[in-house]
Design a protein around this motif. Structure first.
Motif, PDB file in Angstrom:
ATOM      1  N   MET A 150       0.862  -1.184   0.000  1.00 46.48           N
ATOM      2  CA  MET A 150       0.000   0.000   0.000  1.00 46.48           C
ATOM      3  C   MET A 150       0.895   1.230   0.000  1.00 46.48           C
ATOM      4  O   MET A 150       0.971   1.971   0.988  1.00 46.48           O
ATOM      5  CB  MET A 150      -0.909  -0.032   1.234  1.00 46.48           C
ATOM      6  CG  MET A 150      -1.972  -1.103   1.152  1.00 46.48           C
ATOM      7  SD  MET A 150      -3.019  -0.840  -0.311  1.00 46.48           S
ATOM      8  CE  MET A 150      -4.330  -2.003  -0.018  1.00 46.48           C
ATOM      9  N   HIS A 151       1.579   1.423  -1.119  1.00 47.23           N
ATOM     10  CA  HIS A 151       2.625   2.449  -1.108  1.00 47.23           C
ATOM     11  C   HIS A 151       2.079   3.878  -1.048  1.00 47.23           C
ATOM     12  O   HIS A 151       2.829   4.807  -0.771  1.00 47.23           O
ATOM     13  CB  HIS A 151       3.566   2.274  -2.302  1.00 47.23           C
ATOM     14  CG  HIS A 151       2.889   2.223  -3.611  1.00 47.23           C
ATOM     15  ND1 HIS A 151       3.109   1.211  -4.518  1.00 47.23           N
ATOM     16  CD2 HIS A 151       1.988   3.040  -4.177  1.00 47.23           C
ATOM     17  CE1 HIS A 151       2.364   1.427  -5.573  1.00 47.23           C
ATOM     18  NE2 HIS A 151       1.681   2.521  -5.393  1.00 47.23           N
ATOM     19  N   LYS A 152       0.775   4.059  -1.293  1.00 47.80           N
ATOM     20  CA  LYS A 152       0.252   5.431  -1.212  1.00 47.80           C
ATOM     21  C   LYS A 152       0.392   6.002   0.198  1.00 47.80           C
ATOM     22  O   LYS A 152       0.444   7.204   0.384  1.00 47.80           O
ATOM     23  CB  LYS A 152      -1.206   5.496  -1.661  1.00 47.80           C
ATOM     24  CG  LYS A 152      -1.354   5.240  -3.135  1.00 47.80           C
ATOM     25  CD  LYS A 152      -2.361   6.131  -3.784  1.00 47.80           C
ATOM     26  CE  LYS A 152      -2.474   5.859  -5.273  1.00 47.80           C
ATOM     27  NZ  LYS A 152      -1.262   6.269  -6.000  1.00 47.80           N
ATOM     28  N   HIS A 175       6.989  11.966  -7.447  1.00 45.61           N
ATOM     29  CA  HIS A 175       7.269  11.373  -6.131  1.00 45.61           C
ATOM     30  C   HIS A 175       7.316   9.849  -6.192  1.00 45.61           C
ATOM     31  O   HIS A 175       7.871   9.210  -5.325  1.00 45.61           O
ATOM     32  CB  HIS A 175       6.189  11.758  -5.110  1.00 45.61           C
ATOM     33  CG  HIS A 175       6.213  13.206  -4.733  1.00 45.61           C
ATOM     34  ND1 HIS A 175       7.216  14.057  -5.101  1.00 45.61           N
ATOM     35  CD2 HIS A 175       5.347  13.942  -3.994  1.00 45.61           C
ATOM     36  CE1 HIS A 175       6.969  15.258  -4.610  1.00 45.61           C
ATOM     37  NE2 HIS A 175       5.831  15.218  -3.943  1.00 45.61           N
ATOM     38  N   PHE A 176       6.642   9.276  -7.209  1.00 42.48           N
ATOM     39  CA  PHE A 176       6.621   7.815  -7.329  1.00 42.48           C
ATOM     40  C   PHE A 176       8.013   7.351  -7.773  1.00 42.48           C
ATOM     41  O   PHE A 176       8.925   8.147  -7.920  1.00 42.48           O
ATOM     42  CB  PHE A 176       5.540   7.403  -8.341  1.00 42.48           C
ATOM     43  CG  PHE A 176       5.244   5.927  -8.315  1.00 42.48           C
ATOM     44  CD1 PHE A 176       4.677   5.347  -7.191  1.00 42.48           C
ATOM     45  CD2 PHE A 176       5.535   5.123  -9.403  1.00 42.48           C
ATOM     46  CE1 PHE A 176       4.415   3.979  -7.158  1.00 42.48           C
ATOM     47  CE2 PHE A 176       5.275   3.753  -9.374  1.00 42.48           C
ATOM     48  CZ  PHE A 176       4.712   3.188  -8.254  1.00 42.48           C
ATOM     49  N   GLY A 201      12.056   6.705  -4.963  1.00 42.15           N
ATOM     50  CA  GLY A 201      10.703   7.234  -4.779  1.00 42.15           C
ATOM     51  C   GLY A 201       9.879   6.341  -3.877  1.00 42.15           C
ATOM     52  O   GLY A 201      10.307   5.255  -3.496  1.00 42.15           O
ATOM     53  N   TYR A 202       8.662   6.797  -3.569  1.00 40.29           N
ATOM     54  CA  TYR A 202       7.863   6.097  -2.558  1.00 40.29           C
ATOM     55  C   TYR A 202       7.297   4.758  -3.040  1.00 40.29           C
ATOM     56  O   TYR A 202       6.755   3.995  -2.245  1.00 40.29           O
ATOM     57  CB  TYR A 202       6.742   6.998  -2.033  1.00 40.29           C
ATOM     58  CG  TYR A 202       5.585   7.261  -2.993  1.00 40.29           C
ATOM     59  CD1 TYR A 202       4.580   6.317  -3.173  1.00 40.29           C
ATOM     60  CD2 TYR A 202       5.497   8.451  -3.705  1.00 40.29           C
ATOM     61  CE1 TYR A 202       3.516   6.557  -4.036  1.00 40.29           C
ATOM     62  CE2 TYR A 202       4.438   8.689  -4.565  1.00 40.29           C
ATOM     63  CZ  TYR A 202       3.460   7.741  -4.731  1.00 40.29           C
ATOM     64  OH  TYR A 202       2.411   7.966  -5.586  1.00 40.29           O
ATOM     65  N   GLY A 203       7.412   4.458  -4.351  1.00 39.53           N
ATOM     66  CA  GLY A 203       6.821   3.227  -4.903  1.00 39.53           C
ATOM     67  C   GLY A 203       7.326   1.952  -4.264  1.00 39.53           C
ATOM     68  O   GLY A 203       6.647   0.932  -4.304  1.00 39.53           O
ATOM     69  N   VAL A 204       8.533   1.960  -3.685  1.00 42.32           N
ATOM     70  CA  VAL A 204       9.045   0.729  -3.068  1.00 42.32           C
ATOM     71  C   VAL A 204       8.943   0.773  -1.542  1.00 42.32           C
ATOM     72  O   VAL A 204       9.324  -0.177  -0.869  1.00 42.32           O
ATOM     73  CB  VAL A 204      10.530   0.454  -3.462  1.00 42.32           C
ATOM     74  CG1 VAL A 204      10.651   0.247  -4.958  1.00 42.32           C
ATOM     75  CG2 VAL A 204      11.446   1.564  -2.993  1.00 42.32           C
TER      76      VAL A 204
END
Ligand SMILES: NC(=O)c1ccc[n+]([C@@H]2O[C@H](COP(=O)([O-])OP(=O)(O)OC[C@H]3O[C@@H](n4cnc5c(N)ncnc54)[C@H](O)[C@@H]3O)[C@@H](O)[C@H]2O)c1
Length: 425
Positions: free
Chosen positions: A157-159, A313-314, A329-332
């Motif tokens: 839930m990377h968001k 940001h991803f 980025g926040y994807g991982v």
């Protein structure tokens, strides 16, 4: 502390072959410590630095596609994971690697539960793509087995880790007062449903991406659903002969009094300026927060390329000095969070309970699955009634007695109230 975390990845398509494979390749190259600061877990960087990570196996439906991932991982790390293919390649992996630590699941939405349960049964931790599963009874089985086996199921839930969302959760949501209502939308490109996914008919845009927003809202407020209604449309994909919903809209009422609209589609034409269109806004008693996750203020255009924007940001590639791509980025981040928890359990004596606040857990995912499950039933009934010119009167109610579908038009068959789940959320 020295040792290795062995990972197998099942599903090497658009997301598994990209974000997961790169995340594990980066861990193999550099360990977990470089990733920890993004999550505020840098206090463990020295402790966890000696831990090695190895992507030992990759699997997909066909050998051809999995070999592509194998070659890419070899290029990134200098080492090639073993390849597996077929209708249930995770079984062979579990037999072939009795010391496997982590099964990463990036198979199509309807094929998460089976892989997760097989991994847990073998005593293997799980990092799974969202939605954890599509059925609330499956969610219960997963949680039961994870508890019995003392294993983690971390959901991607990377968001939650988007820097804007971290700020909303930590600072802004309380300033806007008690939440009254809001909207969250995610609109995916047409190619996802028409060409990337062979499985579009077995899922829908709300189950596929609405889950991100349902989880985020639950993560912000910890409030459970009390009722929902849902509708969907089938027009655009029908043109291509695909029997799937173009779009789904779900309104969920929560026990803190807030009402949220979730709007999702996977039919956005390629002319759109970015990869996906997404955002959310919440109105509270004392203010409002608006957050556009797609247009981050960066826009460019050039001859023949149209006007473009990007969610920078991803994850995106940053070139290392040796020319290889680093994924930044926040994807991982939620994968890293799950792995940090697994490392704490394997090497630092932490218990499942003591690391539960580090990552998106199966217990939290259960709430999202309940909403997805009920929305699917309500949406299908309303779709049928709308076609018959009877409006969209069906809703679902969540309570201590479970989940009840309320269908006023079912009165003639004595089916106004139908319980699809008999436990409290
Ligand atoms: N977290 C996110 O933002 C995000 C983004 C995209 C996709 N996803 C999720 O990731 C999952 C995969 O999505 P995708 O976009 O990569 O889909 P995809 O269709 O591109 O890839 C699916 C992969 O699963 C494999 N597969 C299919 N059946 C299999 C089987 N029986 N055994 C083993 N492998 C099998 C396919 O070979 C392929 O490698 C989905 O659950 C999706 O919802 C998450």
């Amino acid at each position: 502390m020295d040792g290795t975390i062995k990972i197998a990845l099942v599903g090497t398509g658009m997301f598994g072959g990209d974000v997961h494979a790169r995340a594990y390749a980066d861990l193999q190259r550099a360990g977990i410590s470089p990733q920890l600061a993004r999550l505020g877990l840098d206090g463990w960087a020295r402790d966890l630095a000696p831990i090695k990570f190895q992507l030992v196996a990759v699997a997909a439906r066909t050998l051809k596609s999995v070999r592509r991932t194998q070659a890419t991982v070899r290029r990134w790390t200098g080492q090639a994971p073993k390849t597996f293919a077929g209708p249930r390649p995770w079984r062979e992996i579990l037999r072939g690697f009795p010391d496997l630590d982590v099964m990463a699941v990036a198979t199509p939405d309807p094929l998460h539960a089976e892989v997760i349960l097989a991994a847990l049964k073998a005593g293997v931790h799980v990092l799974t793509e969202k939605p954890m599963c599509l059925d609330i009874a499956e969610a219960d089985r997963i949680i039961e087995l994870a508890r019995a086996k003392k294993r983690i199921v971390a959901v991607d839930m990377h968001k939650r880790y988007d820097p804007d969302h971290l700020r909303i959760r930590q600072e802004i949501k309380d300033r806007i007062g008690a939440p009254l209502y809001g909207t969250a939308y995610l609109e995916e490109p047409l190619h996802v449903s028409t060409s990337t996914f062979k499985w579009a008919e077995q899922s829908d845009p709300f189950s596929y991406v609405g889950t991100h927003w349902v989880d985020l809202i639950y993560h912000y407020y910890g409030s459970k659903p009390v009722s929902l209604t849902a509708v969907g449309q089938k027009q655009r994909l029908a043109r291509e002969g695909i029997k799937a919903y173009d779009a789904v809209q779900v309104r969920v009422d929560f026990d803190n009094g807030m009402s949220m609209n979730f709007q999702n589609n996977w039919i956005t034409p390629p002319d759109f300026e970015g990869l996906v269109n997404q955002g959310h806004e919440i109105v509270g008693t004392d203010g409002k927060v608006e957050s556009d996750q797609q247009y981050r203020g960066l826009r460019w255009w050039h001859r023949g390329g149209g006007s473009r924007t990007a969610n920078t940001h991803f994850t995106r590639d940053v070139k290392r000095p040796d020319g290889s791509p680093a994924c930044v980025g926040y994807g991982v981040d939620s994968l890293t969070a799950g792995l940090a928890a697994i490392c704490r359990m394997k090497f630092c004596g932490a218990t499942r309970a003591s690391v539960a606040d580090l990552y998106p857990t199966a217990e939290e995912a259960r709430i999202t699955v309940a909403i997805v499950h009920a929305a699917r039933v309500v949406r299908d009934l309303n779709f049928r009634y709308l076609r018959q010119g009877k409006g969209a009167p069906v809703t679902a109610r969540f309570g201590h007695d479970g989940i009840t579908i309320v269908d006023p038009l079912g009165a003639s068959q004595g089916k106004v109230f139908r319980q699809i789940y008999r436990k409290a959320l």
